[in-house]
Design an enzyme around this catalytic site. Structure first.
Site, PDB file in Angstrom:
ATOM      1  N   THR A   1      62.385  34.846 -12.133  1.00  0.00           N
ATOM      2  CA  THR A   1      62.103  34.856 -13.683  1.00  0.00           C
ATOM      3  C   THR A   1      62.071  36.205 -14.155  1.00  0.00           C
ATOM      4  O   THR A   1      62.675  36.444 -15.406  1.00  0.00           O
ATOM      5  CB  THR A   1      60.986  33.889 -14.052  1.00  0.00           C
ATOM      6  OG1 THR A   1      61.169  32.579 -13.819  1.00  0.00           O
ATOM      7  CG2 THR A   1      60.769  34.156 -15.632  1.00  0.00           C
TER       8      THR A   1
ATOM      9  N   THR B   1      58.433  33.091  -9.107  1.00  0.00           N
ATOM     10  CA  THR B   1      57.013  32.782  -8.841  1.00  0.00           C
ATOM     11  C   THR B   1      56.782  31.485  -8.062  1.00  0.00           C
ATOM     12  O   THR B   1      55.949  31.274  -7.461  1.00  0.00           O
ATOM     13  CB  THR B   1      56.059  32.605 -10.416  1.00  0.00           C
ATOM     14  OG1 THR B   1      56.835  31.482 -10.915  1.00  0.00           O
ATOM     15  CG2 THR B   1      56.224  33.726 -11.246  1.00  0.00           C
TER      16      THR B   1
END
Length: 315
Positions: A14, A87
């Site tokens: 991300t 993540t």
């Protein structure tokens, strides 16, 4: 005073993503990410290696090998490593490298973000700052730097899908905190106990089976028949798995797994405190049939350890 040399290994995630018609996709290079923390170009010498450009959902054990080898090959050249990573599987990757980089004598710090770098409200810059401060702190070992926390790599878990403080340390105090621009170490330095060793062989025939009401023991046998050499059982509480008092009696399935050479390791679905299979009769019976206790280890850490152990037993 000679500046420290930091190697950034970029893998996507991300933090490196940009919008597309089909949603966020990794696009920024590691060099572009470093533009968010230009002060570290002055504080240290930074080199960047673009290892991968992946949504971390797609990260597999072969990518752990790539990361571990990248650190091992450059270990003497650099004082520390920062790995930018998505993540969703960061806790798995950090746990894997914690086991694969035995007695690492450098900081290896994972970081990422919940929001892409450059967007309003992003946590990317702060997490990068945290990671660089941890790397420059010189504490050997593998860590995750996220949300102001420094977490030991084999004790981290992602608990939140959207909150910026996404990661927690499981069953172990934090290694450190980064607040107000200052890093404070909260745990003792991890001193390597021997020579550095790279474990870069993994046997991926490891599965995770979550025990839920209604799950039939045949599912465990199917995992064994599919070729699994080890299965992590996520039991209830302190390590409870249904026995002969339940219509879904797993005890014969435990015997089946043992007869076929498949290791069974029990952990808990609870986030904290681990398992104690000697507490209840139900856990003692499982152990008598060969089920091992995962203790206070996370599923993420058990997965990596079993993959390494199986590979080295078979070599």
């Amino acid at each position: 005073m000679k500046k420290k040399r930091i190697c950034v290994l970029a893998t996507g995630g991300t933090i490196a993503s940009r919008p597309t018609p089909n949603g966020l996709m990794p696009a920024l290079t590691g060099e572009e990410l470093l533009a968010a923390v230009p002060e570290f170009k002055v504080a240290c010498d930074v080199d960047c290696v673009q290892l991968l450009q992946l949504d971390s959902t797609n990260v597999q054990p072969e990518h752990w090998i790539l990361m571990a080898r990248a650190v091992a090959e450059r270990r003497v050249q650099y004082d520390a490593f920062v790995i930018t990573h998505g993540t969703d599987t960061m806790a798995y990757s950090a746990a894997a490298l914690s086991a694969m980089l035995e007695n690492i004598d450098r900081p290896v710090v994972f970081t990422g973000s919940q929001l892409p770098a450059g967007v309003p409200g992003t946590d990317a810059e702060q997490n990068l700052l945290t990671a660089f401060h941890a790397a420059l702190g010189g504490r050997a070992g593998v860590y995750i730097a996220f949300g102001g926390k420094i977490i030991f790599g084999d004790d981290a878990r992602k608990l939140c899908t959207m909150q910026l403080a996404a990661f927690a340390s499981i069953n172990r105090p934090l290694a450190g905190r980064f607040t107000g621009g200052h890093l404070t170490w909260l745990a003792e330095t991890q001193t390597p106990t021997g020579a550095f060793r790279l474990h870069d062989q993994l046997d991926t025939r490891v599965a995770v089976l979550k025990i839920v009401p209604g799950l039939q023991p045949k599912m465990l046998e199917l995992f064994v028949d599919a070729g699994c050499c080890a299965i992590i059982l996520e039991g209830y509480g302190l390590g409870g798995i249904p026995d002969q008092e339940s219509p879904a009696n797993f005890l014969p399935a435990f015997t089946y797994a043992k007869e076929h050479g498949c290791r069974l390791v029990c952990t808990t679905q609870c986030t904290y405190d681990g398992v104690d299979m000697g507490c209840y009769e139900i856990g003692v019976r499982a152990q008598q049939l060969g089920v091992e206790s995962g203790g206070r280890c996370t599923t993420e850490a058990l997965l990596a350890k079993l993959m390494i152990e199986l590979a080295e037993q078979g070599s």
